[in-house]
Motif scaffolding. Sequence first.
Motif, PDB file in Angstrom:
ATOM      1  N   GLY A   1       0.855  -1.188   0.000  1.00 14.91           N
ATOM      2  CA  GLY A   1       0.000   0.000   0.000  1.00 14.91           C
ATOM      3  C   GLY A   1       0.889   1.235   0.000  1.00 14.91           C
ATOM      4  N   LEU A   2       0.769   2.077  -1.036  1.00 11.91           N
ATOM      5  CA  LEU A   2       1.640   3.249  -1.144  1.00 11.91           C
ATOM      6  C   LEU A   2       0.820   4.531  -1.084  1.00 11.91           C
ATOM      7  N   ASP A   3       1.267   5.465  -0.268  1.00 17.67           N
ATOM      8  CA  ASP A   3       0.638   6.774  -0.219  1.00 17.67           C
ATOM      9  C   ASP A   3       1.059   7.516  -1.497  1.00 17.67           C
ATOM     10  N   SER A   4       0.088   7.901  -2.303  1.00 17.72           N
ATOM     11  CA  SER A   4       0.405   8.493  -3.619  1.00 17.72           C
ATOM     12  C   SER A   4       1.178   9.799  -3.508  1.00 17.72           C
ATOM     13  N   TYR A   5       1.047  10.498  -2.404  1.00 18.91           N
ATOM     14  CA  TYR A   5       1.638  11.844  -2.320  1.00 18.91           C
ATOM     15  C   TYR A   5       2.982  11.864  -1.617  1.00 18.91           C
ATOM     16  N   THR A   6       3.112  11.005  -0.605  1.00 19.33           N
ATOM     17  CA  THR A   6       4.377  11.008   0.127  1.00 19.33           C
ATOM     18  C   THR A   6       5.298   9.905  -0.403  1.00 19.33           C
ATOM     19  N   ASP A   7       4.767   9.037  -1.266  1.00 18.00           N
ATOM     20  CA  ASP A   7       5.509   7.889  -1.816  1.00 18.00           C
ATOM     21  C   ASP A   7       5.999   6.931  -0.734  1.00 18.00           C
ATOM     22  N   LYS A   8       5.331   6.971   0.414  1.00 18.35           N
ATOM     23  CA  LYS A   8       5.744   6.062   1.491  1.00 18.35           C
ATOM     24  C   LYS A   8       4.914   4.783   1.439  1.00 18.35           C
ATOM     25  N   GLN A   9       5.565   3.685   1.800  1.00 18.05           N
ATOM     26  CA  GLN A   9       4.797   2.438   1.920  1.00 18.05           C
ATOM     27  C   GLN A   9       4.111   2.462   3.273  1.00 18.05           C
ATOM     28  N   ILE A  10       2.790   2.374   3.262  1.00 18.21           N
ATOM     29  CA  ILE A  10       2.049   2.487   4.524  1.00 18.21           C
ATOM     30  C   ILE A  10       1.503   1.150   4.997  1.00 18.21           C
ATOM     31  N   ALA A  11       1.473   0.165   4.130  1.00 17.27           N
ATOM     32  CA  ALA A  11       1.024  -1.170   4.531  1.00 17.27           C
ATOM     33  C   ALA A  11       1.610  -2.175   3.566  1.00 17.27           C
ATOM     34  N   GLY A  12       1.754  -3.392   4.025  1.00 17.07           N
ATOM     35  CA  GLY A  12       2.293  -4.413   3.135  1.00 17.07           C
ATOM     36  C   GLY A  12       2.044  -5.800   3.678  1.00 17.07           C
ATOM     37  N   ALA A  13       2.032  -6.760   2.784  1.00 16.72           N
ATOM     38  CA  ALA A  13       1.943  -8.162   3.182  1.00 16.72           C
ATOM     39  C   ALA A  13       2.585  -8.970   2.067  1.00 16.72           C
ATOM     40  N   SER A  14       3.461  -9.858   2.433  1.00 13.75           N
ATOM     41  CA  SER A  14       4.119 -10.651   1.396  1.00 13.75           C
ATOM     42  C   SER A  14       4.536 -11.998   1.942  1.00 13.75           C
ATOM     43  N   GLY A  15       4.887 -12.899   1.047  1.00 16.50           N
ATOM     44  CA  GLY A  15       5.376 -14.207   1.476  1.00 16.50           C
ATOM     45  C   GLY A  15       5.123 -15.259   0.428  1.00 16.50           C
ATOM     46  N   SER A  16       5.717 -16.412   0.664  1.00 14.59           N
ATOM     47  CA  SER A  16       5.529 -17.542  -0.253  1.00 14.59           C
ATOM     48  C   SER A  16       4.601 -18.556   0.384  1.00 14.59           C
ATOM     49  N   GLY A  17       3.758 -19.140  -0.427  1.00 15.48           N
ATOM     50  CA  GLY A  17       2.851 -20.168   0.082  1.00 15.48           C
ATOM     51  C   GLY A  17       3.536 -21.521   0.128  1.00 15.48           C
ATOM     52  N   ALA A  18       2.817 -22.497   0.636  1.00 15.46           N
ATOM     53  CA  ALA A  18       3.366 -23.856   0.692  1.00 15.46           C
ATOM     54  C   ALA A  18       3.400 -24.443  -0.715  1.00 15.46           C
ATOM     55  N   PRO A  19       4.471 -25.192  -1.056  1.00 15.92           N
ATOM     56  CA  PRO A  19       4.508 -25.810  -2.383  1.00 15.92           C
ATOM     57  C   PRO A  19       3.330 -26.766  -2.573  1.00 15.92           C
ATOM     58  N   SER A  20       2.762 -26.739  -3.768  1.00 18.06           N
ATOM     59  CA  SER A  20       1.601 -27.593  -4.007  1.00 18.06           C
ATOM     60  C   SER A  20       1.767 -28.349  -5.320  1.00 18.06           C
ATOM     61  N   MET A  21       1.312 -29.609  -5.304  1.00 13.43           N
ATOM     62  CA  MET A  21       1.410 -30.419  -6.525  1.00 13.43           C
ATOM     63  C   MET A  21       0.097 -30.386  -7.292  1.00 13.43           C
ATOM     64  N   SER A  22      -1.009 -30.137  -6.567  1.00 20.83           N
ATOM     65  CA  SER A  22      -2.324 -30.257  -7.210  1.00 20.83           C
ATOM     66  C   SER A  22      -2.963 -28.914  -7.539  1.00 20.83           C
ATOM     67  N   ALA A  23      -2.776 -27.906  -6.657  1.00 21.34           N
ATOM     68  CA  ALA A  23      -3.491 -26.649  -6.864  1.00 21.34           C
ATOM     69  C   ALA A  23      -2.924 -25.869  -8.036  1.00 21.34           C
ATOM     70  N   ASP A  24      -3.804 -25.263  -8.831  1.00 20.90           N
ATOM     71  CA  ASP A  24      -3.330 -24.432  -9.937  1.00 20.90           C
ATOM     72  C   ASP A  24      -3.180 -22.978  -9.463  1.00 20.90           C
ATOM     73  N   VAL A  25      -2.677 -22.125 -10.349  1.00 21.55           N
ATOM     74  CA  VAL A  25      -2.331 -20.746  -9.957  1.00 21.55           C
ATOM     75  C   VAL A  25      -3.528 -19.966  -9.370  1.00 21.55           C
ATOM     76  N   PRO A  26      -4.721 -20.006 -10.014  1.00 23.41           N
ATOM     77  CA  PRO A  26      -5.831 -19.239  -9.415  1.00 23.41           C
ATOM     78  C   PRO A  26      -6.139 -19.644  -7.975  1.00 23.41           C
ATOM     79  N   VAL A  27      -6.047 -20.929  -7.691  1.00 23.38           N
ATOM     80  CA  VAL A  27      -6.337 -21.400  -6.324  1.00 23.38           C
ATOM     81  C   VAL A  27      -5.248 -20.906  -5.363  1.00 23.38           C
ATOM     82  N   LEU A  28      -3.979 -21.032  -5.793  1.00 24.13           N
ATOM     83  CA  LEU A  28      -2.872 -20.583  -4.937  1.00 24.13           C
ATOM     84  C   LEU A  28      -2.962 -19.069  -4.685  1.00 24.13           C
ATOM     85  N   LEU A  29      -3.362 -18.344  -5.726  1.00 23.25           N
ATOM     86  CA  LEU A  29      -3.466 -16.893  -5.626  1.00 23.25           C
ATOM     87  C   LEU A  29      -4.600 -16.494  -4.679  1.00 23.25           C
TER      88      LEU A  29
END
Lengths: 160, 316
Positions: free
Chosen positions: B153-181
């Motif tokens: 989440g970026l403040d358009s005027y101050t260019d500061k990041q105000i919120a964020g969430a990131s990470g990798s999910g568990a590896p999967s053999m069966s789930a396709d991209v839409p499900v993982l997303l």
Amino acid sequence: MKKLVLILVAVSLSLACMAKTSDKKTKEWLYDIECAGVGAQGTYLVKVYSYSNVQSKAQKQAVKNAVHGVLFKGVMGKGRECNSQRPLVKSDVASQHEDFFKNFFAEGGEYAKYASATGAPETSKVGSQYKVGVVVSVQKDQLRRDLEEAGIIKGLSSGF
Amino acid sequence: MKRILIFVTSLLVAVSAMAESHAAKPTLMVVPSDAWCNENGYMQEFDNQGTVELIPDYKKALQSDQNLMLAISKINEMMADRGFPLKDLESNLKSISNRTAEMNMTTSKSGSTIAQSPMDMLKNTAKADIIIQLGWSVTSNGPKQTLTYILRGLDSYTDKQIAGASGSGAPSMSADVPVLLEEAVMDKMDEFAGRLDDYFNDLFSNGREGVFEIRVFDNGSGIDLESEYNGMELSEIIDDWMNQNTVEHRYSQSEASENYMLFEQVRMPLNDVNGKAVTAKSFADQLRKYLKNTFQIESKTANRGLGRAYLIIGEK
């Protein structure tokens, strides 16, 4: 006959005593909580480890502990499987609304409608008591909405 | 009796004004991140005065990538559930396109077209006060797929990041991209909303952060920021005004010359004395009125959303 009565009295007394200790453990909120996967939309799937002297009490305590954990402790992440989650209620809010939460978690209280145990419990013996792990699905979105409506917590858009 | 009535009426007016004083609600919009657009070939060339630059082509990305639509729609749904519906990127792009077409077609009876300044044309882009940049990538290890997800989440005027969430999910053999997303969005959205909530709490305690630029019209009037009024340079007068009108005097003057001043991390109050929501433009207007009423200096204000404004000294 007299012996049998004595045995029965002793057994029921010890059972009552054990149940009381279990309730005490619940009141002291002695439990561990971690995520157990990504739940359906609007829910958290958590695994709660409750400590109890009576195995049968564990499932009931687990539901109460799971709701308590989602509200006040937050949920610990589990590697790459699922993310940590923040508690829904901040600590200062909890103390401001002590009476509300006392009724909420009372026997037959509202807490029960927000969670349900799924699957079979996992039991292990730790010292003199049982450690019972139960997977619980907590309806966190409904819980948050109801607390917002009750004025206990504020919504993301409040103030705007 | 009359006095009591007047007192009660004024009390009611004051209470209702207080009850209705809300801060201006920031707008939020989810867009694919530049890195994601680049990686997936959704970039377009843009001629910036002779220099060719690459900018994200949101329209092409939305029309070509179903997973993007799925992720944006899921995020929109979850934010709407929290009482914070987001501006939709696709609808926003369509409405810009329609607006531009209407503007180009509209003429008066004498054949005059609608006046548009270069500034108006520049502003005619998809925008929001807070931009939520979304990106993901899928890595394969044999039959297993792992999705790495980033939400910022970026403040358009101050260019500061105000919120964020990131990470990798568990590896999967069966789930396709839409499900993982979908799983990644659901798993990380509460963390993101929590951080956004922290940002809003800070906003309520310390005021909205804004950026103000002071410039001078080159119109031969002889007024610049070094011109003196009552023994003080105009730049000092503006600096004093900032000091007096910011929340807890919090602001920083990053740059200053005879023609330019830049104020960053300016904490504006969320509401003015009448309970009206303050935006960067209305805050700059207060400064404009102060300069006009006290020193008879004409100036012009312009804004970019809730948090960035310009004050140009010299004329309207």
